[in-house]
Structures are given as structure tokens and as C-alpha cells.
Scaffold this motif. Structure first.
Motif, short mmCIF file in Angstrom:
data_model
loop_
_atom_site.label_atom_id
_atom_site.label_comp_id
_atom_site.label_asym_id
_atom_site.label_seq_id
_atom_site.Cartn_x
_atom_site.Cartn_y
_atom_site.Cartn_z
N ARG A 72 64.36 40.81 -41.65
CA ARG A 72 63.03 40.96 -41.04
C ARG A 72 63.23 41.19 -39.55
NH1 ARG A 72 60.24 35.58 -42.82
NH2 ARG A 72 58.74 36.23 -41.24
N ALA A 73 63.06 42.45 -39.15
CA ALA A 73 63.35 42.83 -37.77
C ALA A 73 62.53 42.04 -36.77
CB ALA A 73 63.11 44.33 -37.59
N ALA A 74 61.26 41.75 -37.10
CA ALA A 74 60.39 41.04 -36.17
C ALA A 74 60.90 39.63 -35.92
CB ALA A 74 58.96 40.99 -36.73
N ARG A 75 61.40 38.97 -36.99
CA ARG A 75 61.91 37.60 -36.83
C ARG A 75 63.17 37.61 -35.95
NH1 ARG A 75 63.85 34.14 -41.99
NH2 ARG A 75 65.24 35.95 -42.13
N VAL A 76 64.06 38.56 -36.19
CA VAL A 76 65.29 38.65 -35.38
C VAL A 76 64.94 38.92 -33.93
CG1 VAL A 76 67.42 39.93 -35.01
CG2 VAL A 76 66.68 39.40 -37.35
N SER A 77 64.01 39.84 -33.70
CA SER A 77 63.62 40.18 -32.34
C SER A 77 63.00 38.99 -31.62
CB SER A 77 62.64 41.35 -32.36
OG SER A 77 62.21 41.68 -31.06
N ALA A 78 62.15 38.23 -32.33
CA ALA A 78 61.52 37.06 -31.73
C ALA A 78 62.56 36.01 -31.37
CB ALA A 78 60.48 36.47 -32.68
N TYR A 79 63.56 35.86 -32.24
CA TYR A 79 64.62 34.89 -31.96
C TYR A 79 65.41 35.29 -30.72
CZ TYR A 79 68.87 32.15 -32.24
OH TYR A 79 69.91 31.32 -31.92
N LEU A 80 65.78 36.57 -30.63
CA LEU A 80 66.57 37.02 -29.49
C LEU A 80 65.78 36.89 -28.19
CD1 LEU A 80 68.29 40.17 -31.05
CD2 LEU A 80 69.27 37.90 -30.67
N SER A 81 64.48 37.09 -28.25
CA SER A 81 63.65 36.89 -27.04
C SER A 81 63.69 35.44 -26.60
CB SER A 81 62.21 37.32 -27.32
OG SER A 81 62.13 38.72 -27.55
N ALA A 82 63.62 34.51 -27.58
CA ALA A 82 63.69 33.09 -27.25
C ALA A 82 65.06 32.74 -26.67
CB ALA A 82 63.42 32.25 -28.49
N LEU A 83 66.12 33.33 -27.23
CA LEU A 83 67.46 33.08 -26.73
C LEU A 83 67.60 33.57 -25.30
CD1 LEU A 83 70.36 32.14 -27.13
CD2 LEU A 83 70.83 34.28 -28.36
N GLU A 84 67.02 34.71 -24.99
CA GLU A 84 67.05 35.21 -23.63
C GLU A 84 66.31 34.28 -22.68
OE1 GLU A 84 65.69 39.24 -23.58
OE2 GLU A 84 67.27 39.93 -24.94
N ARG A 85 65.19 33.69 -23.14
CA ARG A 85 64.47 32.72 -22.31
C ARG A 85 65.33 31.49 -22.05
NH1 ARG A 85 59.95 34.67 -25.25
NH2 ARG A 85 60.12 33.06 -26.85
N GLU A 86 66.06 31.06 -23.07
CA GLU A 86 66.93 29.90 -22.89
C GLU A 86 68.05 30.21 -21.90
OE1 GLU A 86 69.34 26.55 -25.49
OE2 GLU A 86 69.10 28.57 -26.32
#
Length: 441
Positions: A72-86
Motif C-alpha cells: 500500500r503505497a500510501a501507508r509506506v509514504s505516510a510512514y516515511l514522512s513520519a520517519l523524516e519528522r523524527e
């Protein structure tokens, strides 16, 4: 050939990639302690980073990692955005501290389950947030989804270390563990990585698989040696379906018994040593020129959440869902659930959820356990260890597995497969909870 003593291997024990182990983590340690530990780091301290990518193209049945399908591309993208915030948030806590980031490791899951440009963006964010201008970069790889595009990225980014999840070359065993991976993919990936400039290449292999024979293991080890990886990790499969439900797909009836596993481990040790690999601890091997082998011979080998390492940094900061950070006085793990992890980062918070404080005695005991596993010896004079602990060493000494002279302990050559069990003697937290851990061999 080692001697099999089933009574001394009956007790499941931790792998001791940390001390105290994850079994001692609780929610009494969390975000506040995590933020304070990061913000309190002294100026100029050496720091290593670990980034967790909890996605795979396919989920293997044997796997004990915190991972899910990258479908699910949207889930992966959302996770990577959170990782970038961290990444940005932790970098802000370290602003102007002049920390030295010597190593950046990507694990999972499979980091190459994301798209190459997404991975490259993470690398850029790490460089900007931490001033990591020339770190040693290591990446875990699934050979089934490694492409020429990925190889070009590795070359451009100067990635020096890579680890391939090989497990076995046997088609029947691959089918039994849910990881279909034709040998030509492993060969192709190896060639891509070498051309990309990877100078330290590791293969992960396994023994104790369902239906596996010693001949199967010999064939996989010889095929691996022909490809000359710089390192080989030969792990015993840990069957804990009560903790990892996906392992219920594996036919437990076909699993080798404990003595058969022991003989496989001994056979693999001898084969790889005879092939020119230097034993590193009990289940890792490296070519003599590799930094891991040099660390073992020079007495500088260490152990952290990624296993044996030549990394000398005392601070490891984990980024991503379930990633673990270690400081001299604290260990803290991020929220495991990727959804809750994203929610915390969206709220402007770090995601530390569980952990343990490392008191002075914990640090002493952790150093003794690390010395036993990494150097095969330990100075026990630093420990207030009890008569019962000394007594539990007696069966190992009587069988010439260890030598104890006053406060000096040495693991003898025949005692190498018992090192984790010996180390566990100095772990006061162990209450013989078998379901939490795997067999020592």
C-alpha cells in the motif's frame, strides 16, 4: 568437533544484543526519558544511527522482525514522512552539539522495499539533520527486489556495507519457510553490489530449518563461499510461533531436534573456518581482511542490536517504529505499531514507548556479558557476583568448557557454543521464562 551436552543447553537464553534485554523493558521508560537522554549527550560524542524500515515486498514465514507488506503505497509514504519528522526532531535536540555520526544503518524489514528515490531522500535528511557528511552506511537487502537502479544508488551514495538475506539455497527449504529465492537472484545481487563498490558484503544463512539436513546446509554454505562474501552469519532458526504468529505456517514436526541442530552448527563452523573465514563469536564469520575479523583479533569486537560489530560508539540512536536507542544509562524502544508511531510524530512528539534504565551494576554486568561473547573471557572482579553464580559455572568447568581462576573466566575452545549460556549466568533478571527466548544453539 564440539561435544554435545544437552543438560547445559536445555535452558533458552537471550542473544544478548543488549543488557538488560528487551524482556526487561517496561513503560516506566518512554518519551520523556528518551528526549532527556538525547538532549543530555555531551558535545562531540560519537553516535551511530539505525533507521528501521518495517516493510517487505513479501513476508517470509520464519521472520521475527517487525515488518509488514509494502503493498500500500500510501501507508509506506505516510510512514516515511513520519520517519523524516523524527529525524528532524532528534536532529534539533542535538543542534550545535557537534556530535560525530560515524555510522548509519538501515534495517527492517527490507529497506529496498521502498522506492530508490524515497531511500535517497532519507539519506539526504539524515545528512542535513545530523551533519553526517561521510558516515559508513550499511543496508540490509532483500535480493528478490534489488535492481540495477538500486545498484546505481548504492554507487552514487558510496554505501560500503550490505547484508543479504540468503537463508538457504535449497528450493525445498525455501518453500518450507515461505521464501522462494532462485540462486541466480542472489548471484545477480552480489555482482550488482560489488560493481557498486560495496566493500563488506554479508550473507545471512540459517540452520535448523524444517526438513533441513546437514547435506542441505553443506550445499548452501559451499554455494555461499563460492560467491566470497566478506562476512557470513550462520543463525539457528528460532521457532517461537507463540510470539510470531506467522511462524505457524511452518511445519514444526519437520524441525530438526536439538542434537541435530548442534551438529549442524558445529559442521558449519568447521566448514567456514576451513574455507578461510575467521570465527567471530559463535555464529559469525569474516574474511581476515574484513573490519569485523580485525576487531575480533584485536580485542575490539562489540555487540549491539545488530549483532557483532566493530562499531566503537557507546551511543546508538534508533529511528523508526520499534527502533531501539542505547545510551550508557538508558535503553529505550520506539512505539512498535507503525500507525501509533505515525500519530505520535504527527503530534510533534518522539515515540519512545518502552525501555529500561541501566544502573551501574547493569553496566558492569553488561560489560562482562559482552566480554564473554566478544572476547571469550571476562574479568569478574568488577562484579558483586554471588556464590550461586560461581556455583553455576562448575558444570561448565568440569566439562572443560570454561576455565575459572580466581576472578578470571575464559571460554575454552570446546565451550564456544555454550558462551550464551555461560553469559546468562551473570544475568540476574533471568527467571527461566522459556517462551521469551530461543535455544542457545
Amino acid at each position: 568437533m564440539w561435544t554435545y551436552h544437552p543438560d547445559l543447553l536445555a535452558r533458552p537464553v537471550p542473544r544478548y544484543t543488549s543488557f538488560p534485554t528487551a524482556a526487561e523493558f517496561s513503560d516506566t521508560v518512554g518519551r520523556a526519558e528518551q528526549e532527556n537522554a538525547i538532549a543530555s549527550l555531551p558535545r562531540g560524542v560519537d553516535v551511530s544511527l539505525y533507521l528501521h524500515i518495517p516493510f517487505c515486498e513479501q513476508i517470509c514465514w520464519y521472520c521475527g522482525c517487525n515488518t509488514a507488506r509494502a503493498n500500500r503505497a500510501a501507508r509506506v509514504s505516510a510512514y516515511l514522512s513520519a520517519l523524516e519528522r523524527e529525524i528532524a526532531a532528534v536532529g534539533a535536540l542535538l543542534y550545535e552539539k557537534d556530535i560525530r555520526v560515524g555510522r548509519v544503518s538501515f534495517g527492517g524489514g527490507s529497506p529496498n522495499a521502498v522506492r530508490p528515490y524515497e531511500f535517497l531522500r532519507l539519506l539526504r535528511e539524515v545528512t542535513l539533520a545530523f551533519g553526517a557528511t561521510a558516515p559508513l552506511i550499511s543496508v540490509e537487502i532483500d535480493p528478490r527486489s534489488f535492481s540495477e537502479e538500486w545498484a546505481a544508488l548504492f554507487a552514487d551514495a558510496g554505501i560500503a556495507n550490505a547484508s543479504l538475506g540468503v537463508q538457504t539455497f535449497s528450493p525445498k527449504l525455501q518453500e518450507a519457510i515461505g521464501r522462494i529465492q532462485p540462486p541466480h537472484l542472489i548471484e545477480q545481487c552480489t555482482h550488482h553490489l560489488r560493481r557498486a563498490g560495496v566493500s563488506s558484503l554479508n550473507f545471512d544463512l540459517m540452520y535448523g530449518l524444517p526438513g533441513q539436513t546437514q547435506d542441505d546446509l553443506a550445499d548452501s554454505l559451499r554455494r555461499a563461499v563460492e560467491l566470497t562474501p566478506d562476512r557470513i552469519a550462520l543463525f539457528g532458526y528460532a521457532h517461537v510461533p507463540q510470539l510470531m504468529p506467522r511462524q505457524r505456517q511452518i511445519d514444526a514436526v519437520q524441525l530438526p531436534g536439538q542434537e541435530e541442530r548442534f551438529q549442524m552448527a558445529a559442521f558449519g563452523f568447521d566448514l567456514l573456518r576451513d574455507a578461510g573465514y575467521v570465527p567471530v563469536g559463535f555464529d559469525h564469520f569474516a574474511l581476515p581482511a574484513d573490519p569485523l575479523a580485525r576487531a575480533a583479533s584485536e580485542g575490539t569486537l562489540r555487540r549491539n542490536f545488530q549483532g557483532f560489530t566493530d562499531d566503537q560508539a557507546d551511543v546508538l540512536i534508533g529511528l523508526g517504529a520499534s527502533a531501539i536507542s542505547q545510551f550508557p544509562g538508558l535503553i529505550v524502544q520506539n512505539e512498535k505499531n507503525s500507525g501509533r508511531y505515525r500519530m505520535r510524530l504527527s503530534a510533534g512528539q518522539l515515540s519512545g514507548a518502552r525501555g529500561v534504565r541501566r544502573h551501574e551494576e547493569d553496566q558492569w554486568r553488561g560489560a562482562v556479558i559482552e566480554d564473554i561473547l566478544c572476547r571469550g573471557e571476562a574479568d569478574l572482579s568488577v562484579l558483586p557476583y554471588s556464590p550461586s553464580e560461581r556455583g553455576r559455572l562448575v558444570p561448565f568447568a568440569e566439562k572443560n568448557l570454561v576455565m575459572v581462576e580466581k576472578d578470571y573466566l575464559a571460554v575454552l575452545p570446546d565451550g564456544l557454543p555454550y558462551a550464551r549460556t555461560v553469559a546468562a549466568i551473570f544475568d540476574p533478571y533471568r527467571k527461566a521464562v522459556a517462551r521469551e527466548f530461543s535455544n542457545a544453539v
